[in-house]
Design an enzyme around this catalytic site. Structure first.
Site, PDB file in Angstrom:
ATOM      1  N   ARG A  69      -3.951   0.680  -3.086  1.00  0.00           N
ATOM      2  CA  ARG A  69      -4.030  -0.492  -2.032  1.00  0.00           C
ATOM      3  C   ARG A  69      -3.677  -1.561  -2.532  1.00  0.00           C
ATOM      4  NH1 ARG A  69      -9.963  -3.024  -0.650  1.00  0.00           N
ATOM      5  NH2 ARG A  69      -9.230  -4.792   0.766  1.00  0.00           N
ATOM      6  N   LEU A  70      -2.872  -2.383  -1.759  1.00  0.00           N
ATOM      7  CA  LEU A  70      -2.757  -3.695  -2.056  1.00  0.00           C
ATOM      8  C   LEU A  70      -3.530  -4.807  -1.176  1.00  0.00           C
ATOM      9  CD1 LEU A  70      -0.819  -6.137  -3.306  1.00  0.00           C
ATOM     10  CD2 LEU A  70       0.959  -5.671  -1.479  1.00  0.00           C
ATOM     11  N   ASP A  80      -8.240  -4.617   9.100  1.00  0.00           N
ATOM     12  CA  ASP A  80      -7.450  -3.828  10.245  1.00  0.00           C
ATOM     13  C   ASP A  80      -7.774  -2.145  10.343  1.00  0.00           C
ATOM     14  OD1 ASP A  80      -5.807  -3.766   8.082  1.00  0.00           O
ATOM     15  OD2 ASP A  80      -4.133  -4.127   9.388  1.00  0.00           O
ATOM     16  N   CYS A 113       0.912  -1.203  -0.242  1.00  0.00           N
ATOM     17  CA  CYS A 113      -0.143  -0.006   0.156  1.00  0.00           C
ATOM     18  C   CYS A 113       1.007   1.124  -0.015  1.00  0.00           C
ATOM     19  CB  CYS A 113      -0.961   0.028   1.036  1.00  0.00           C
ATOM     20  SG  CYS A 113      -2.013  -1.356   1.079  1.00  0.00           S
ATOM     21  N   GLY A 171       0.376  -0.597   5.827  1.00  0.00           N
ATOM     22  CA  GLY A 171       0.865  -1.573   6.904  1.00  0.00           C
ATOM     23  C   GLY A 171      -0.040  -2.581   7.252  1.00  0.00           C
ATOM     24  N   GLU A 172       0.186  -3.039   8.551  1.00  0.00           N
ATOM     25  CA  GLU A 172      -0.631  -4.293   9.204  1.00  0.00           C
ATOM     26  C   GLU A 172      -0.397  -4.176  10.361  1.00  0.00           C
ATOM     27  OE1 GLU A 172      -0.704  -9.116   8.883  1.00  0.00           O
ATOM     28  OE2 GLU A 172       0.640  -7.991   7.649  1.00  0.00           O
TER      29      GLU A 172
END
Length: 247
Positions: A54-55, A106, A2, A81-82
């Site tokens: 966006r990925l 998330d 992203c 991120g994550e």
């Protein structure tokens, strides 16, 4: 992976079409970071624009599209991120009474956390790697947040009176107000050390958000005041973590 990008320019208020066109140029530079989707959002009252590439990883559906607003509408975010413990945070929010979910990303857990715990309270709980831009529509403040160890990049600064930010410098360079002046001190450091030390970048007026920190810009104060218009707050540090572990 992203990519996020955006700007705040109070001289651009009321011109949503031009803002979206500028955002498209900026976010296209980050297409390699997010080939699955793109999005934009503007607040024309203050001249704010948020862009996202966006990925898709956690939630592959359109419900994970960004920019994303919180359920109550106070916060709007673009996020790269994550958050590894998002399921635990979601469960904690549900125990506290939050039951309105649009999907399983998330991103919306972060937004629900901002509504429930505030920016700092959510970041204190979030375990992950992230670069977050979140706009508080109530306080008219833009917050730029970077993960504890600075794994995800996030740049910010001023160029010709416009506040710019993004995951990569090339996104900032695509804005029509970009100046691109070289920071001679940073260049000297690069020649001496072989890299540009944080928080500096090769460009004058452009900085890296420090790891474990939040940069806050108050739009009510005006965006042409330079670094006097922002505040820096640290929500995590290695030193504090070591002290707590040793105590």
């Amino acid at each position: 992976m992203c990519g996020i990008v955006g700007y705040l320019d109070d001289r651009a208020r009321g011109n949503a079409d031009a803002a979206r066109a500028t955002l498209r140029r900026m976010s296209t530079c980050l297409a390699h970071r997010g080939p699955d989707d793109e999005g934009s959002w503007t607040d024309d009252d203050v001249g704010l624009a948020l862009g996202h590439r966006r990925l898709s990883i956690l939630d592959l559906s359109p419900e994970g599209h960004q920019p994303m607003a919180s359920v109550a509408g106070r916060y709007v975010t673009v996020y790269n991120g994550e958050v590894y413990n998002w399921r635990e945070l979601r469960a904690e929010l549900e125990r506290a009474g939050h039951t309105r979910w649009r999907g399983h990303s998330d991103t919306e857990v972060l937004l629900a956390g901002f509504e429930r715990w505030g920016i700092r309270g959510t970041l204190d709980r979030a375990n992950g790697m992230f670069a977050i831009a979140v706009w508080d529509r109530q306080s008219k403040q833009l917050h730029l947040c970077r993960d504890r160890l600075g794994e995800k990049p996030l740049y910010y600064g001023w160029s010709r009176g416009v506040f710019l930010f993004g995951s990569e410098l090339k996104g900032l360079r695509a804005h029509p107000a970009w100046d691109g002046a070289i920071d001679r001190g940073a260049l000297t450091a690069y020649m001496r050390f072989g890299y540009v030390p944080a928080p500096y970048t090769i460009h004058a007026g452009i900085r890296k958000v420090p790891p474990g920190s939040v940069i806050t810009l108050d739009a009510r104060a005006g965006v042409r005041r330079g670094e006097d218009a922002v505040t820096l707050a640290t929500f995590w540090s290695v030193r504090d973590a070591a002290r707590r572990a040793a105590s």
